[in-house]
Every structure is written in C-alpha cells, then in structure tokens.
Design an enzyme around this catalytic site. Sequence first.
Site, PDB file in Angstrom:
ATOM      1  N   TYR A   1      -2.013  -1.281  10.572  1.00 18.20           N
ATOM      2  CA  TYR A   1      -2.147  -1.621   9.148  1.00 18.20           C
ATOM      3  C   TYR A   1      -0.933  -1.092   8.377  1.00 18.20           C
ATOM      4  O   TYR A   1      -0.290  -1.831   7.626  1.00 18.20           O
ATOM      5  CB  TYR A   1      -3.445  -1.022   8.597  1.00 18.20           C
ATOM      6  CG  TYR A   1      -3.599  -1.180   7.106  1.00 18.20           C
ATOM      7  CD1 TYR A   1      -3.999  -2.395   6.550  1.00 18.20           C
ATOM      8  CD2 TYR A   1      -3.316  -0.116   6.230  1.00 18.20           C
ATOM      9  CE1 TYR A   1      -4.128  -2.540   5.167  1.00 18.20           C
ATOM     10  CE2 TYR A   1      -3.449  -0.255   4.852  1.00 18.20           C
ATOM     11  CZ  TYR A   1      -3.853  -1.475   4.334  1.00 18.20           C
ATOM     12  OH  TYR A   1      -3.975  -1.624   2.961  1.00 18.20           O
TER      13      TYR A   1
ATOM     14  N   SER B   1       0.851  -1.197   0.000  1.00 17.68           N
ATOM     15  CA  SER B   1       0.000   0.000   0.000  1.00 17.68           C
ATOM     16  C   SER B   1       0.882   1.241   0.000  1.00 17.68           C
ATOM     17  O   SER B   1       2.069   1.167   0.382  1.00 17.68           O
ATOM     18  CB  SER B   1      -0.852  -0.024   1.276  1.00 17.68           C
ATOM     19  OG  SER B   1      -1.493   1.210   1.485  1.00 17.68           O
TER      20      SER B   1
HETATM   21  N1  LIG Z   1      -8.735  -0.627  -1.501  1.00 14.10           N
HETATM   22  C1  LIG Z   1      -7.743   0.149  -1.103  1.00 14.10           C
HETATM   23  O1  LIG Z   1      -7.911   1.378  -0.930  1.00 14.10           O
HETATM   24  C2  LIG Z   1      -6.372  -0.455  -0.886  1.00 14.10           C
HETATM   25  C3  LIG Z   1      -5.260   0.419  -0.902  1.00 14.10           C
HETATM   26  C4  LIG Z   1      -3.990  -0.134  -0.708  1.00 14.10           C
HETATM   27  C5  LIG Z   1      -3.830  -1.487  -0.516  1.00 14.10           C
HETATM   28  N2  LIG Z   1      -4.926  -2.302  -0.493  1.00 14.10           N
HETATM   29  C6  LIG Z   1      -4.691  -3.737  -0.267  1.00 14.10           C
HETATM   30  O2  LIG Z   1      -5.232  -4.472  -1.339  1.00 14.10           O
HETATM   31  C7  LIG Z   1      -5.525  -5.801  -0.906  1.00 14.10           C
HETATM   32  C8  LIG Z   1      -6.918  -6.177  -1.387  1.00 14.10           C
HETATM   33  O3  LIG Z   1      -7.875  -5.323  -0.768  1.00 14.10           O
HETATM   34  P1  LIG Z   1      -9.162  -4.773  -1.552  1.00 14.10           P
HETATM   35  O4  LIG Z   1      -9.040  -3.307  -1.628  1.00 14.10           O
HETATM   36  O5  LIG Z   1      -9.381  -5.538  -2.793  1.00 14.10           O
HETATM   37  O6  LIG Z   1     -10.289  -5.079  -0.454  1.00 14.10           O
HETATM   38  P2  LIG Z   1     -11.570  -6.052  -0.508  1.00 14.10           P
HETATM   39  O7  LIG Z   1     -12.387  -5.743  -1.708  1.00 14.10           O
HETATM   40  O8  LIG Z   1     -12.185  -5.935   0.840  1.00 14.10           O
HETATM   41  O9  LIG Z   1     -10.940  -7.509  -0.705  1.00 14.10           O
HETATM   42  C9  LIG Z   1     -10.197  -8.144   0.317  1.00 14.10           C
HETATM   43  C10 LIG Z   1      -9.956  -9.576  -0.077  1.00 14.10           C
HETATM   44  O10 LIG Z   1      -9.230 -10.229   0.980  1.00 14.10           O
HETATM   45  C11 LIG Z   1      -9.944 -11.408   1.356  1.00 14.10           C
HETATM   46  N3  LIG Z   1      -9.777 -11.711   2.773  1.00 14.10           N
HETATM   47  C12 LIG Z   1     -10.023 -10.897   3.838  1.00 14.10           C
HETATM   48  N4  LIG Z   1      -9.840 -11.563   4.989  1.00 14.10           N
HETATM   49  C13 LIG Z   1      -9.473 -12.832   4.642  1.00 14.10           C
HETATM   50  C14 LIG Z   1      -9.145 -13.993   5.384  1.00 14.10           C
HETATM   51  N5  LIG Z   1      -9.178 -14.002   6.730  1.00 14.10           N
HETATM   52  N6  LIG Z   1      -8.810 -15.121   4.715  1.00 14.10           N
HETATM   53  C15 LIG Z   1      -8.787 -15.123   3.365  1.00 14.10           C
HETATM   54  N7  LIG Z   1      -9.079 -14.056   2.601  1.00 14.10           N
HETATM   55  C16 LIG Z   1      -9.418 -12.923   3.242  1.00 14.10           C
HETATM   56  C17 LIG Z   1     -11.406 -11.100   1.023  1.00 14.10           C
HETATM   57  O11 LIG Z   1     -12.133 -12.287   0.772  1.00 14.10           O
HETATM   58  P3  LIG Z   1     -13.204 -12.968   1.762  1.00 14.10           P
HETATM   59  O12 LIG Z   1     -13.885 -11.866   2.509  1.00 14.10           O
HETATM   60  O13 LIG Z   1     -14.072 -13.722   0.814  1.00 14.10           O
HETATM   61  O14 LIG Z   1     -12.358 -13.860   2.631  1.00 14.10           O
HETATM   62  C18 LIG Z   1     -11.247 -10.336  -0.291  1.00 14.10           C
HETATM   63  O15 LIG Z   1     -11.129 -11.224  -1.366  1.00 14.10           O
HETATM   64  C19 LIG Z   1      -5.376  -5.794   0.622  1.00 14.10           C
HETATM   65  O16 LIG Z   1      -4.144  -6.393   0.975  1.00 14.10           O
HETATM   66  C20 LIG Z   1      -5.371  -4.306   0.966  1.00 14.10           C
HETATM   67  O17 LIG Z   1      -4.654  -4.054   2.144  1.00 14.10           O
HETATM   68  C21 LIG Z   1      -6.186  -1.818  -0.682  1.00 14.10           C
END
Ligand SMILES: NC(=O)c1ccc[n+]([C@@H]2O[C@H](COP(=O)([O-])OP(=O)(O)OC[C@H]3O[C@@H](n4cnc5c(N)ncnc54)[C@H](OP(=O)(O)O)[C@@H]3O)[C@@H](O)[C@H]2O)c1
Length: 276
Positions: free
Chosen positions: A169, A156
């Site tokens: 985080y 991130s």
């Molecule tokens: N969106 C942003 O602004 C942003 C910015 C920087 C970095 N990121 C990073 O990008 C990555 C993906 O996030 P996203 O933005 O796509 O959020 P998201 O739409 O909430 O997706 C998160 C994913 O992680 C999975 N997950 C969560 N807890 C889990 C667990 N205990 N076991 C297995 N899978 C789990 C969820 O699947 P299930 O709920 O089905 O398990 C989902 O597929 C993360 O590492 C996040 O920190 C996001």
Amino acid sequence: MQPASRAVGGSTSAPPLPRRPLALVTGASMGIGAELARVLAERGHDLVLTARSEDLLRELSSELEVLGARTHVLPLDLAAEGAVAVLVAWLHEQGLEVDVLVNNAGFGTHGPTLEAPSERERAMLQLLVQVPVDLTRALVPAMRARGSGRILQVASTASFQPCPGYALYAASKSALLSWSNALHHELRGSGVTCTTLCPGPTATAFLATAGHRPSGLQRRTMMTARRVAELGVRGMERGRPTTIPGLFNRLGALLATRLPRTWATATAGALLRNRD
Ligand SMILES: NC(=O)c1ccc[n+]([C@@H]2O[C@H](COP(=O)([O-])OP(=O)(O)OC[C@H]3O[C@@H](n4cnc5c(N)ncnc54)[C@H](OP(=O)(O)O)[C@@H]3O)[C@@H](O)[C@H]2O)c1
C-alpha cells in the site's frame, strides 16, 4: 481543532475553470471521496460520481442535486480489467468534458506483506497506481487543449516512508506521489495542475476494510473526512504540487523524510502495528 494544511513546494497558477466546471470523483460512494464531492458541489461544480456501490452513489447524487449540482452516476469496479476504458468511453458517449479529475478510489491491505492474498494485492496496486495514471493520461490532453484543468490525486502520509504492515500500500502511494509531482512539473505553463493530497489517519471505513486496529494516538489524531476534503480542494485550487492536511501529519512527513530511512521504516512499523 485541526490546524490548516500547509502545501509543500511551489504552486503553479492555473487559469480559472469554466463557470460550472465538471468534476469526476472516483471512490465517491463514501469516506473522503464523498466529502470531496460535497465540497466540490458546494463550490459550484457539477459531478460525475463513480464507485461500485450504486445505492450510495445515487443517495449522494440526490443530495448534491439539492445543492444545485448536475450529477452523473456510473457504478463501476475500477480494479476490473478494462474499467478505465469503459469509463472514458462512457464520458464520450454522454458528451461530458471533465475539468477536474479526482483520483480517490482505494483500499489498503494490512499485515505481513508475504502473507497478503496476491489477488487482493494486485487489485490494490491496479486501483492505487495504474487506474489514476491511466485516467490522468486519458483526460489531461483535452484539458491541455482547453488551457485549463485540475487533477487531485489522493495519496497518503504512507507515501513518505516504507510502512511495514502496509508494505505494498505504502509503495503504491509513494509511486503515485512521485509520478504526480513529476507530472505537475511537466505541466507547468499548460494551465493544468496536478495536486497530490496526502492524508494521515482519517475517520472512514478504510482501517476496518484493511483489517487494522489503530492505536489510541492514531484515534486521537484522526482527522474527519470533511476536513481532509476541504483542505485537499483548497490545495488543488491553489495549484499546489502536494498538500498534507493537519499539523501532526505534516510533522510526521517532515520527520519521515529527514530521518535515516531504516529509522523511519522502523518507526512506521511500530506505529502501524495492530492494537487490541
Ligand atoms: N482513511 C484513511 O486513513 C486514509 C489515509 C490516507 C489515504 N487514504 C486514501 O483515501 C482514499 C479514500 O479512502 P477512504 O479513507 O475514504 O476509504 P473508504 O471510506 O473505504 O472509501 C474508499 C472508496 O473507494 C471505493 N473503491 C474501493 N474499491 C473500489 C473499486 N474496486 N472500484 C471502484 N471504487 C472502489 C469505495 O467505493 P465502493 O466500495 O462503493 O466501490 C469507496 O468509495 C483512498 O485512496 C485511501 O488510500 C485514506
């Protein structure tokens, strides 16, 4: 339109992967992970999809099969004790050799750090640091033996400075970036590369899950998960150590690493406050 990403640091050339490489994507049920899986399928990869939401994984699997990808689905809570061992044993049982590992699964907790529920913080730390480290350690030896492989770690822009409101985080994402950049360096000449993707605010369920109401500026500069995924895969294919998608995010990361640390911390804290 968002500008293209700029990779940070020198790249390491990697030999081409097999004709239909197999990519494992964690957190593939939605958001950035689902888009990474789509981009990889479009680029000729077969997929292992894992997350907790089995229905969403199966829907995505059917969609990717139409694109010609062979897919394998494993519903799993990766934050649970022993989950990585379960996943690695399952890959062995299925006879699946992973060419591309995408460590994407994650969530954030938002609010004063001392008030965050400690169980949830522990699960977050496990998912954001220990799981990617353990999975990478489990899968890289076979990649090295084959002389080719790619790892994509999803960190991130929070990796670049302390973030009041997202304290643990951001610390977790800093740890992942630092470890992964060091690994990329150690893997030079092995045919295996480790790229860390550092997105800024991206339109997914992440903010709602964290309980964070973003500012107007954050909403306006938010990238789509599709664009983040395209740029992440491009950085990975080029063997970059770090890829920051979007001009705004690159400028923010540059400032965060140039400003005195107390200023960078205060600025991040002001930007990440909840808005009404
Ligand atoms: N969106 C942003 O602004 C942003 C910015 C920087 C970095 N990121 C990073 O990008 C990555 C993906 O996030 P996203 O933005 O796509 O959020 P998201 O739409 O909430 O997706 C998160 C994913 O992680 C999975 N997950 C969560 N807890 C889990 C667990 N205990 N076991 C297995 N899978 C789990 C969820 O699947 P299930 O709920 O089905 O398990 C989902 O597929 C993360 O590492 C996040 O920190 C996001």
